[in-house]
Design an enzyme around this catalytic site. Structure first.
Site, PDB file in Angstrom:
ATOM      1  N   GLY A   7       7.512   5.021  -4.909  1.00  0.00           N
ATOM      2  CA  GLY A   7       6.819   4.110  -4.001  1.00  0.00           C
ATOM      3  C   GLY A   7       7.770   3.561  -2.959  1.00  0.00           C
ATOM      4  N   ASN A   8       7.388   2.486  -2.289  1.00  0.00           N
ATOM      5  CA  ASN A   8       8.298   1.840  -1.336  1.00  0.00           C
ATOM      6  C   ASN A   8       8.010   0.340  -1.325  1.00  0.00           C
ATOM      7  OD1 ASN A   8       6.267   1.249   0.824  1.00  0.00           O
ATOM      8  ND2 ASN A   8       6.073   3.474   0.764  1.00  0.00           N
ATOM      9  N   TYR A   9       8.739  -0.381  -0.493  1.00  0.00           N
ATOM     10  CA  TYR A   9       8.719  -1.851  -0.568  1.00  0.00           C
ATOM     11  C   TYR A   9       7.578  -2.510   0.213  1.00  0.00           C
ATOM     12  CZ  TYR A   9      13.496  -1.320  -2.343  1.00  0.00           C
ATOM     13  OH  TYR A   9      14.591  -0.972  -3.078  1.00  0.00           O
TER      14      TYR A   9
ATOM     15  N   ALA B 234       2.885   2.289   4.849  1.00  0.00           N
ATOM     16  CA  ALA B 234       4.119   3.037   4.607  1.00  0.00           C
ATOM     17  C   ALA B 234       3.760   4.147   3.620  1.00  0.00           C
ATOM     18  CB  ALA B 234       5.188   2.111   4.041  1.00  0.00           C
TER      19      ALA B 234
END
Ligand code: PMT
Length: 399
Positions: A208-210, A276
């Site tokens: 995943g990402n932030y 994102a």
């Protein structure tokens, strides 16, 4: 833009209350109907007679009249308004608004108001800078209220600093801009992608990402507040969309986000792609939890995800507007220009992780907007304010 609009003007107990007289005059000159609601402390600074004379409406201060027992309905007032403006707003009223303390007619009306709310603080510099005031203002922003920042200068205390209520003419232009954007966005259908995507490795792990979704949700609120019908395709975030004109489609992976966006886009007037999206996903997903005991080393083979922005750019019809984001760590302009062209975007919003307070998770962002002709840099602002800048740029596409 203000002609025929109904505005509730909330006045609180600050020396800047005298500016409310100029504010009413400027609004009435533009053809606006102004209904003043004043706090008991506000009446110490400016008389209801002055305000009633300028607005041509009796001033409302109490829940009911002691003389004849008539009620003032805060609910009806809230429904009547096209906007509510609280100017000047003291630290005390801001605190009550942020915490739902409905002990006067003004705050009660605020809590009942369905229309957009604008708040113009006025107070001494130390009160304005106090973490309590700043936290309350942050809460109001999170509720979708617009804060018209005070300016710096000499204050009533003769101290110099930030806390002077913005000048009436500037406040009137903020309202005018809002209604102008609303006229252009009204009934437009806008697709927004927000948040991260999760690409599953096994039932308990993912890539995943932030992304927190704050930027995308702020965009959704800004568009909906201006009359657009928003389809918000959201990756996994803890945020909740507030406005009733936002329809949320919850997805998890890039493939699900792609499906949802491709399905919605043909009936949309615009799409703003702030999500994102993971560019890669594991080629296979294990159905059971991968055990450390049985796997000493692990190699993940990744395959590319569909590029949602490029796919929408490929099917975009004349008249549809496509807005992308670029999150960069280096050579931002170069990469953003390349994405603008390759994905057939009308404009792109560049944010860089090199800028403090920009990008993932924080409440602020610092952007540049690039189109085929120019690029415009904006200062660091709250994500709500950044969303408004993006919406203003979008409105230009329809003007
Ligand atoms: O959510 P927050 O915590 O508030 O953070 C906001 C943000 C940093 C996520 C946001 O401001 C932002 O920059 N979003 C885009 C992040 C990104 O993936 O940028 P990119 O440069 O990798 O992608 C370029 C564009 O293509 C973006 O519009 C992206 O949504 C889109 N894209 C990318 C990959 C992909 N497979 N499909 C896409 O549609």
């Amino acid at each position: 833009m203000l002609k025929g609009k109904h505005i509730i003007l909330g006045i609180t107990g600050s020396i800047a209350a005298y500016k409310a007289a100029y504010l009413i005059r400027a609004l009435v000159k533009k053809g606006t109907e102004v209904q003043v609601v004043i706090t008991p402390a506000g009446k110490e600074f400016i008389t209801p007679l002055t305000l009633a004379t300028l607005s041509s409406h009796p001033v409302i201060s109490e829940f009911f009249s002691n003389r004849d027992g008539t009620w003032n309905s805060h609910v009806d007032l809230g429904l009547w308004a096209d906007a509510m403006l609280i100017a000047p707003a003291t630290a005390s009223t801001i605190g009550k608004m942020a915490n739902g303390i409905a002990d006067n007619m003004l705050v009660t009306t605020y809590l009942s108001c369905k229309a957009p709310v604008f708040v113009a603080p006025a107070m001494d510099l130390d009160m304005f800078a106090h973490p309590s005031t700043q936290q309350n203002l942050a809460r109001l922003r999170a509720f979708g209220n617009r804060i018209i920042e005070p300016t710096s200068g000499e204050l009533a205390s003769h101290l110099v600093g930030k806390g002077r209520m913005e000048e009436p003419d500037r406040i009137v232009s903020v309202l005018e801009d809002f209604f102008a954007e609303s006229a252009l966005l009204k009934d437009k259908k806008i697709l927004i992608t927000a948040g991260p995507t999760y690409e599953k490795i096994d039932p308990v792990r993912f890539i995943g990402n932030y992304s927190s979704g704050k930027m995308g949700y702020a965009l959704a609120e800004a568009c909906a507040e201006r009359g657009a019908a928003v389809t918000l395709v959201s990756g996994p975030v803890s945020l909740v969309a507030r406005h009733p004109s936002i329809q949320v489609v919850r997805v998890e992976s890039a493939a699900e986000m792609y499906e949802a966006a491709m399905e919605a886009f043909p009936s949309m007037d615009a799409a703003i792609l702030s999500a994102a999206v993971a560019d890669y996903r594991p080629e296979t997903m294990s159905d059971v939890k991968i055990k450390r005991e049985t796997t000493s080393e692990m190699t993940l083979r990744l395959v590319p995800n569909p590029d949602i922005a490029a796919s929408l750019g490929a099917v975009k019809k004349p008249g549809q507007v496509l807005v992308g984001f670029a999150l960069e760590t280096d050579r931002g302009i170069l990469h953003a220009e390349e994405k603008l062209r390759r994905k057939h975007l009308d404009f792109i919003v560049l944010n860089s992780l090199q800028d403090a307070g920009a990008g993932f998770q924080c409440d602020t962002n610092k952007i540049s907007i690039l189109d085929a002709r120019e690029h415009v840099d904006y200062p660091l602002k709250t994500k709500q304010e950044v969303a408004i800048d993006i919406v203003k740029r979008l409105a230009v596409c329809w003007s």
